[in-house]
Design a protein around this motif. Structure first.
Motif, PDB file in Angstrom:
ATOM      1  N   ILE A 103      38.161 -12.333  17.063  1.00 56.51           N
ATOM      2  CA  ILE A 103      38.678 -11.242  17.894  1.00 56.51           C
ATOM      3  C   ILE A 103      38.208  -9.897  17.344  1.00 56.51           C
ATOM      4  O   ILE A 103      37.748  -9.021  18.082  1.00 56.51           O
ATOM      5  CB  ILE A 103      40.219 -11.299  17.950  1.00 56.51           C
ATOM      6  CG1 ILE A 103      40.679 -12.559  18.679  1.00 56.51           C
ATOM      7  CG2 ILE A 103      40.779 -10.055  18.652  1.00 56.51           C
ATOM      8  CD1 ILE A 103      42.170 -12.840  18.541  1.00 56.51           C
ATOM      9  N   ARG A 106      34.397  -9.336  17.819  1.00 60.03           N
ATOM     10  CA  ARG A 106      34.052  -9.005  19.203  1.00 60.03           C
ATOM     11  C   ARG A 106      34.597  -7.636  19.590  1.00 60.03           C
ATOM     12  O   ARG A 106      33.953  -6.877  20.322  1.00 60.03           O
ATOM     13  CB  ARG A 106      34.601 -10.079  20.133  1.00 60.03           C
ATOM     14  CG  ARG A 106      34.310  -9.836  21.614  1.00 60.03           C
ATOM     15  CD  ARG A 106      34.840 -10.971  22.452  1.00 60.03           C
ATOM     16  NE  ARG A 106      34.057 -12.193  22.251  1.00 60.03           N
ATOM     17  CZ  ARG A 106      34.425 -13.382  22.734  1.00 60.03           C
ATOM     18  NH1 ARG A 106      35.564 -13.499  23.396  1.00 60.03           N
ATOM     19  NH2 ARG A 106      33.667 -14.447  22.545  1.00 60.03           N
ATOM     20  N   ALA A 107      35.782  -7.290  19.093  1.00 59.41           N
ATOM     21  CA  ALA A 107      36.410  -6.025  19.471  1.00 59.41           C
ATOM     22  C   ALA A 107      35.631  -4.831  18.959  1.00 59.41           C
ATOM     23  O   ALA A 107      35.536  -3.800  19.641  1.00 59.41           O
ATOM     24  CB  ALA A 107      37.848  -5.981  18.953  1.00 59.41           C
ATOM     25  N   THR A 148      45.477 -14.903  22.181  1.00 64.06           N
ATOM     26  CA  THR A 148      44.903 -13.552  22.205  1.00 64.06           C
ATOM     27  C   THR A 148      43.381 -13.613  22.273  1.00 64.06           C
ATOM     28  O   THR A 148      42.746 -12.798  22.962  1.00 64.06           O
ATOM     29  CB  THR A 148      45.360 -12.772  20.959  1.00 64.06           C
ATOM     30  OG1 THR A 148      46.795 -12.764  20.909  1.00 64.06           O
ATOM     31  CG2 THR A 148      44.864 -11.339  20.992  1.00 64.06           C
ATOM     32  N   TRP A 149      42.788 -14.572  21.583  1.00 68.87           N
ATOM     33  CA  TRP A 149      41.339 -14.770  21.693  1.00 68.87           C
ATOM     34  C   TRP A 149      40.959 -15.135  23.126  1.00 68.87           C
ATOM     35  O   TRP A 149      39.970 -14.623  23.674  1.00 68.87           O
ATOM     36  CB  TRP A 149      40.908 -15.867  20.728  1.00 68.87           C
ATOM     37  CG  TRP A 149      39.489 -16.327  20.906  1.00 68.87           C
ATOM     38  CD1 TRP A 149      38.370 -15.736  20.426  1.00 68.87           C
ATOM     39  CD2 TRP A 149      39.064 -17.487  21.640  1.00 68.87           C
ATOM     40  NE1 TRP A 149      37.252 -16.446  20.812  1.00 68.87           N
ATOM     41  CE2 TRP A 149      37.651 -17.529  21.553  1.00 68.87           C
ATOM     42  CE3 TRP A 149      39.732 -18.484  22.346  1.00 68.87           C
ATOM     43  CZ2 TRP A 149      36.902 -18.537  22.155  1.00 68.87           C
ATOM     44  CZ3 TRP A 149      38.993 -19.486  22.949  1.00 68.87           C
ATOM     45  CH2 TRP A 149      37.595 -19.497  22.858  1.00 68.87           C
ATOM     46  N   GLN A 152      41.186 -12.063  25.327  1.00 70.45           N
ATOM     47  CA  GLN A 152      40.026 -11.187  25.124  1.00 70.45           C
ATOM     48  C   GLN A 152      38.803 -11.736  25.842  1.00 70.45           C
ATOM     49  O   GLN A 152      38.047 -10.985  26.493  1.00 70.45           O
ATOM     50  CB  GLN A 152      39.739 -11.046  23.624  1.00 70.45           C
ATOM     51  CG  GLN A 152      38.602 -10.082  23.294  1.00 70.45           C
ATOM     52  CD  GLN A 152      38.212 -10.157  21.827  1.00 70.45           C
ATOM     53  OE1 GLN A 152      38.088 -11.248  21.265  1.00 70.45           O
ATOM     54  NE2 GLN A 152      38.046  -9.007  21.199  1.00 70.45           N
ATOM     55  N   LEU A 156      37.009  -9.668  28.981  1.00 73.06           N
ATOM     56  CA  LEU A 156      35.628  -9.205  28.911  1.00 73.06           C
ATOM     57  C   LEU A 156      34.733  -9.913  29.921  1.00 73.06           C
ATOM     58  O   LEU A 156      33.741  -9.335  30.386  1.00 73.06           O
ATOM     59  CB  LEU A 156      35.086  -9.406  27.493  1.00 73.06           C
ATOM     60  CG  LEU A 156      35.769  -8.572  26.401  1.00 73.06           C
ATOM     61  CD1 LEU A 156      35.191  -8.914  25.034  1.00 73.06           C
ATOM     62  CD2 LEU A 156      35.619  -7.075  26.682  1.00 73.06           C
ATOM     63  N   ARG A 287      37.864   2.295  22.418  1.00 72.05           N
ATOM     64  CA  ARG A 287      37.605   0.881  22.129  1.00 72.05           C
ATOM     65  C   ARG A 287      38.765   0.032  22.633  1.00 72.05           C
ATOM     66  O   ARG A 287      39.862   0.026  22.071  1.00 72.05           O
ATOM     67  CB  ARG A 287      37.442   0.671  20.629  1.00 72.05           C
ATOM     68  CG  ARG A 287      36.064   0.969  20.112  1.00 72.05           C
ATOM     69  CD  ARG A 287      35.179  -0.254  20.241  1.00 72.05           C
ATOM     70  NE  ARG A 287      33.877  -0.028  19.615  1.00 72.05           N
ATOM     71  CZ  ARG A 287      32.921  -0.920  19.592  1.00 72.05           C
ATOM     72  NH1 ARG A 287      33.094  -2.082  20.183  1.00 72.05           N
ATOM     73  NH2 ARG A 287      31.768  -0.652  19.018  1.00 72.05           N
ATOM     74  N   ARG A 288      38.523  -0.717  23.718  1.00 68.35           N
ATOM     75  CA  ARG A 288      39.606  -1.535  24.263  1.00 68.35           C
ATOM     76  C   ARG A 288      40.029  -2.632  23.280  1.00 68.35           C
ATOM     77  O   ARG A 288      41.181  -3.057  23.274  1.00 68.35           O
ATOM     78  CB  ARG A 288      39.173  -2.137  25.600  1.00 68.35           C
ATOM     79  CG  ARG A 288      39.100  -1.101  26.710  1.00 68.35           C
ATOM     80  CD  ARG A 288      38.717  -1.692  28.043  1.00 68.35           C
ATOM     81  NE  ARG A 288      37.339  -2.185  28.055  1.00 68.35           N
ATOM     82  CZ  ARG A 288      36.685  -2.545  29.164  1.00 68.35           C
ATOM     83  NH1 ARG A 288      37.310  -2.470  30.336  1.00 68.35           N
ATOM     84  NH2 ARG A 288      35.441  -2.975  29.118  1.00 68.35           N
ATOM     85  N   GLY A 289      39.099  -3.078  22.451  1.00 69.56           N
ATOM     86  CA  GLY A 289      39.445  -4.091  21.466  1.00 69.56           C
ATOM     87  C   GLY A 289      40.488  -3.606  20.472  1.00 69.56           C
ATOM     88  O   GLY A 289      41.334  -4.381  20.000  1.00 69.56           O
ATOM     89  N   TYR A 290      40.430  -2.304  20.149  1.00 66.08           N
ATOM     90  CA  TYR A 290      41.426  -1.753  19.224  1.00 66.08           C
ATOM     91  C   TYR A 290      42.805  -1.782  19.863  1.00 66.08           C
ATOM     92  O   TYR A 290      43.803  -2.105  19.199  1.00 66.08           O
ATOM     93  CB  TYR A 290      41.033  -0.319  18.852  1.00 66.08           C
ATOM     94  CG  TYR A 290      41.897   0.281  17.760  1.00 66.08           C
ATOM     95  CD1 TYR A 290      41.769  -0.143  16.447  1.00 66.08           C
ATOM     96  CD2 TYR A 290      42.843   1.271  18.044  1.00 66.08           C
ATOM     97  CE1 TYR A 290      42.554   0.401  15.434  1.00 66.08           C
ATOM     98  CE2 TYR A 290      43.625   1.825  17.045  1.00 66.08           C
ATOM     99  CZ  TYR A 290      43.477   1.384  15.739  1.00 66.08           C
ATOM    100  OH  TYR A 290      44.258   1.921  14.749  1.00 66.08           O
ATOM    101  N   LEU A 292      43.769  -3.875  22.127  1.00 71.10           N
ATOM    102  CA  LEU A 292      44.210  -5.272  22.173  1.00 71.10           C
ATOM    103  C   LEU A 292      44.887  -5.645  20.854  1.00 71.10           C
ATOM    104  O   LEU A 292      45.943  -6.290  20.844  1.00 71.10           O
ATOM    105  CB  LEU A 292      43.012  -6.190  22.430  1.00 71.10           C
ATOM    106  CG  LEU A 292      43.303  -7.704  22.341  1.00 71.10           C
ATOM    107  CD1 LEU A 292      44.340  -8.118  23.369  1.00 71.10           C
ATOM    108  CD2 LEU A 292      42.019  -8.511  22.505  1.00 71.10           C
TER     109      LEU A 292
END
Length: 604
Positions: A103, A106-107, A148-149, A152, A156, A287-290, A292
């Motif tokens: 995660i 990728r994030a 959560t993985w 994500q 995406l 950063r959308r991963g942050y 998440l």
């Protein structure tokens, strides 16, 4: 080519971080002790797999079934030792950490960020406690990381199969722990705020929900019965809080409980972690991963705490999985902060910061390893085994003899000989020469009275355990003299026998004395080692009674008190005779025995 090579080697940092964190978990397993809920896990998984499922469906527990099914299988494969049971938790957490790494990578588009997100969990005492718990929480971490993985992946790449995979992950969440439904709430908030809700995504979302519902539907009636059972139970006991939940084992949402959670989650470093996350939010705002990671690490506990106002659903253990989300966010923030340094060593700087955070974790780790402190039954019972002798009796006096947690520890850690000698009858225990007085209520009414009554005939020898505000469990060895009837020197000094032990390079003699009235003079007591072949005196120790470091003259002996006079004579002999002599120090005249001898052979 250089970038491709770096990318190919990026997994090395992740593997190293996973190895360090996993190694820490495995090495620290012995630092944890069984608690009552963990004992319940063993009861719930006794017997066959069918027995375990029957336990879950018969309302003897209120838990989702997946972890118990897996634990039953694990026990059937490797046994039910406490160490292997905690190892099961560590093995479940390892793939959870691997998902967290994926995660984070990728994030933030960085293997370093993913690796640091795993590494900074090393030494976190909240993570440590529940990653090794013999309860569903290690599997909760894995299920939450997998879900959560999957989220994500779906967010995406909005494809039908990714949405269905997420739906499957939601079903896994519910089969693992019912309260993980709150994680899906945080997921939904993230998806709505961070991604466009196209018609296709909404359609796929419906498919994900349908998938989760269909997969969980077979267990839904049992889950509903669990909730109703809890409500009825709490109505009967008066422990209810809100419309449902586990009022007796949860915490209310207060400023104190929030403060305690922040302190525990940050390992006592709330300002350090908050500072890193705030700077990360500024640098990684787009950063959308942050976000998440923050949805998992911060929003999820917030959802629990808010829902806790209307239902008893919050305790630190329920949200321990969110630590993985915090780790991912910290990994991204640290890597980004390091990349903004003026020097071209961003990756190295990130690792330096990460290891500094781990060092702070480890510095504060040992002082608060358990939440809350647990009774160290294991250490007490193992120490008893080491000091036990044949014929010992074990007297449980408010020692938890009816507590399944104590019983489990007895079965697994106390020797068979000692376990078979357990009694709650003080009179029966008194018949043995050596008695272990075991209690966990030392300050309870009547406990010390019973102890002192036994002490009149069985003086205290050894104390194992402790009794403090953290935990209380004492095993006190009490021992009577070797002989019930004395041999009396000159009609004035009764002697109740001796314990003679030989060790490498020394002979230790413990002499037992008790008088009904003080002798008229101060006599000298001599312990002599004689070579039986030649009759030669090879060692001796003369003087007054040495009672636990105190010198006691015979004329000062208190009536009825037992005195234990210990002497150690250094030396190595193949065959010896140990003699006891009592004499008048002022003229050397020896006191005689009823048979006319002026010495007593102690080891014949």
């Amino acid at each position: 080519m250089a970038k491709a090579a770096a990318k190919d080697k990026g997994w090395i940092g992740g593997a190293a971080a996973l190895f360090v964190t996993a190694a820490f978990l495995f090495l620290t397993i012995p630092m944890l002790y069984l608690h009552s809920d963990e004992e319940l896990s063993y009861r719930a998984t006794n017997g066959t797999l069918v027995d375990t499922i029957r336990w879950q469906t018969s309302l003897q527990d209120n838990q989702a079934p997946l972890w118990f099914v897996l634990f039953n299988t694990w026990r059937g494969t490797v046994g039910d030792h406490e160490f292997t049971s905690r190892m099961f938790g560590a093995l479940l957490v390892m793939p959870a950490l691997a998902f967290s790494y994926r995660i984070g990578r990728r994030a933030f588009g960085s293997s370093t960020a993913g690796a640091i997100g795993v590494l900074v969990l090393t030494g976190n005492h909240l993570f440590f406690n529940y990653a090794l718990d013999i309860r569903p929480y290690p599997l909760v971490m894995l299920a939450a990381a997998f879900s959560t993985w999957a989220l994500q992946r779906w967010a995406l790449r909005d494809r039908r199969r990714n949405a269905i995979l997420y739906g499957i992950s939601v079903a896994v969440l519910l089969y693992t722990h019912y309260l993980l439904i709150f994680l899906t709430v945080a997921h939904a908030v993230y998806l709505i705020l961070a991604h466009r809700l196209t018609k296709a995504r909404l359609t796929h979302g419906v498919m994900a929900v349908i998938t989760a519902v269909l997969l969980f539907l077979p267990w839904l009636p049992v889950a509903v019965s669990h909730v109703n059972h809890l409500r009825n139970l709490e109505a009967e006991t008066g422990t209810g809080r809100g419309i449902a939940g586990i009022g007796v084992s949860t915490q209310a949402t207060t400023s104190e409980s929030v403060r305690n959670l922040l302190y525990a989650a940050s390992n006592g470093l709330p300002f350090v972690v908050a500072g890193v996350l705030i700077v990360g939010a500024v640098l990684l705002f787009r950063r959308r991963g942050y976000w998440l990671a923050l949805a998992w690490g911060l929003l999820t506990p917030a959802v629990y705490l808010i829902a806790n106002f209307i239902a008893a659903v919050y305790a630190p253990r329920f949200v321990s999985h969110a630590l993985l989300g915090i780790g991912i966010a910290v990994g991204g923030a640290v890597t980004t902060i390091a990349s903004r340094t003026r020097y071209r060593v961003g990756s190295a700087t990130a690792w330096v910061i990460a290891f500094a955070l781990v060092g702070l974790n480890l510095f504060t780790f040992e002082g608060r390893t358990e939440i809350p402190p647990r009774t160290h039954y294991r250490d007490v019972f193992l120490a008893m085994n080491q000091q036990a002798s044949p014929g010992d009796a074990v007297l449980f006096y408010r020692g938890g003899e009816d507590d399944p947690e104590v019983t489990w520890n007895i079965d697994h850690y106390l020797s068979t000989e000692l376990a078979d000698s357990i009694t709650t009858d003080s009179a029966a225990a008194r018949e043995a020469r050596r008695v272990w007085f075991v209690t966990r209520d030392w300050f309870g009414e009547g406990v010390q009275d019973a102890f002192h009554a036994l002490e009149q005939t069985h003086p205290l020898q050894t104390v194992i355990g402790k009794c403090t505000t953290e935990w209380c469990f004492l095993a006190q060895l009490m021992q009577a003299p070797p002989n019930s009837e004395p041999v009396v020197f000159a009609g004035v000094l009764p002697f109740y026998g001796a314990d003679v032990t030989r060790s490498s390079g020394a002979v230790t003699v413990r002499l037992w004395w008790r008088v009904e009235s003080p002798p008229p003079a101060d006599y000298s007591i001599s312990v002599q080692v004689i070579d039986p072949t030649t009759g030669e005196l090879v060692a001796q120790d003369d003087g007054a009674i040495h009672h636990y470091g105190e010198t006691v003259q015979t004329s000062a002996m208190q009536p009825g008190q037992i005195y234990i006079d210990e002497r150690t004579l250094p030396g190595t002999w193949d065959d010896i005779q140990v003699r006891l002599i009592v004499y008048q120090s002022w003229d050397g005249v020896r006191l005689t025995l009823p048979d006319g001898n002026d010495f007593l052979a102690l080891n014949e």
